[in-house]
Design a protein around this motif. Structure first.
Motif, PDB file in Angstrom:
ATOM      1  N   ARG A  39      40.238  38.602  29.272  1.00 58.53           N
ATOM      2  CA  ARG A  39      39.879  37.496  30.159  1.00 58.53           C
ATOM      3  C   ARG A  39      40.159  37.821  31.622  1.00 58.53           C
ATOM      4  NH1 ARG A  39      42.468  32.114  28.162  1.00 58.53           N
ATOM      5  NH2 ARG A  39      41.325  31.387  29.976  1.00 58.53           N
ATOM      6  N   CYS A  40      41.001  38.808  31.867  1.00 61.00           N
ATOM      7  CA  CYS A  40      41.436  39.150  33.222  1.00 61.00           C
ATOM      8  C   CYS A  40      40.297  39.767  34.029  1.00 61.00           C
ATOM      9  CB  CYS A  40      42.617  40.122  33.145  1.00 61.00           C
ATOM     10  SG  CYS A  40      43.280  40.587  34.756  1.00 61.00           S
ATOM     11  N   LYS A  41      40.156  39.310  35.282  1.00 59.45           N
ATOM     12  CA  LYS A  41      39.135  39.839  36.187  1.00 59.45           C
ATOM     13  C   LYS A  41      39.718  40.750  37.255  1.00 59.45           C
ATOM     14  CE  LYS A  41      36.075  35.971  35.475  1.00 59.45           C
ATOM     15  NZ  LYS A  41      35.604  34.699  36.029  1.00 59.45           N
ATOM     16  N   GLY A  42      41.010  41.030  37.158  1.00 60.31           N
ATOM     17  CA  GLY A  42      41.626  41.989  38.074  1.00 60.31           C
ATOM     18  C   GLY A  42      41.789  41.502  39.494  1.00 60.31           C
ATOM     19  N   CYS A  43      42.018  40.212  39.695  1.00 58.24           N
ATOM     20  CA  CYS A  43      42.149  39.681  41.056  1.00 58.24           C
ATOM     21  C   CYS A  43      43.454  40.112  41.724  1.00 58.24           C
ATOM     22  CB  CYS A  43      42.031  38.162  41.053  1.00 58.24           C
ATOM     23  SG  CYS A  43      43.440  37.307  40.293  1.00 58.24           S
ATOM     24  N   ASN A  44      44.445  40.516  40.936  1.00 59.87           N
ATOM     25  CA  ASN A  44      45.732  41.023  41.424  1.00 59.87           C
ATOM     26  C   ASN A  44      46.662  39.940  41.980  1.00 59.87           C
ATOM     27  OD1 ASN A  44      47.339  43.389  41.571  1.00 59.87           O
ATOM     28  ND2 ASN A  44      47.025  43.486  43.780  1.00 59.87           N
ATOM     29  N   LEU A  45      46.295  38.672  41.872  1.00 57.38           N
ATOM     30  CA  LEU A  45      47.166  37.608  42.370  1.00 57.38           C
ATOM     31  C   LEU A  45      48.495  37.583  41.636  1.00 57.38           C
ATOM     32  CD1 LEU A  45      44.625  34.674  42.821  1.00 57.38           C
ATOM     33  CD2 LEU A  45      45.756  36.010  44.609  1.00 57.38           C
ATOM     34  N   CYS A  46      48.475  37.847  40.335  1.00 57.25           N
ATOM     35  CA  CYS A  46      49.712  37.835  39.546  1.00 57.25           C
ATOM     36  C   CYS A  46      50.680  38.914  40.010  1.00 57.25           C
ATOM     37  CB  CYS A  46      49.402  37.992  38.061  1.00 57.25           C
ATOM     38  SG  CYS A  46      48.470  39.483  37.645  1.00 57.25           S
ATOM     39  N   ALA A  47      50.175  40.092  40.292  1.00 63.72           N
ATOM     40  CA  ALA A  47      51.038  41.187  40.738  1.00 63.72           C
ATOM     41  C   ALA A  47      51.664  40.882  42.091  1.00 63.72           C
ATOM     42  CB  ALA A  47      50.251  42.486  40.786  1.00 63.72           C
TER      43      ALA A  47
END
Length: 76
Positions: A12-20
Motif C-alpha cells: 500500500r505504501c507509495k514511498g512518500c517518506n513522511l514516516c521516515a
C-alpha cells in the motif's frame, strides 16, 4: 520502559517518506533497491529495535500503511 513495534504494508505504501521524516528514533527508511507491485519504493524498518511506539509514523502516513504496537514492561 516502553517498547514499540511497527508493521508496514509495503504493497500500500507509495514511498512518500513522511514516516521516515516523522520518526524521532530513525527507525524507518525507504527501500533503495526494491519496489512494490505498483512500482513504488516502499518504507521499511531499518532499526526496529529502536522503536518506542510513539506512533508519529502512523499518524503522518496518508495511506494508513503503518500499524504501531506499544508494550509497557516493568524493569526489574
Amino acid at each position: 520502559m516502553a517498547k514499540g513495534r511497527i508493521e508496514i504494508d509495503s504493497e500500500r505504501c507509495k514511498g512518500c517518506n513522511l514516516c521516515a521524516v516523522a520518526c524521532p528514533q530513525d527507525v524507518i527508511e525507504l527501500a533503495h533497491t526494491q519496489v512494490n507491485t505498483h512500482g513504488y519504493s516502499f518504507a521499511q524498518a531499518k532499526q526496529l529495535e529502536r522503536c518506542v511506539g510513539c506512533a508519529a509514523c502512523g499518524i503522518v502516513c496518508p495511506d494508513a500503511c503503518i500499524t504501531v504496537f506499544r508494550e509497557t514492561r516493568e524493569i526489574k
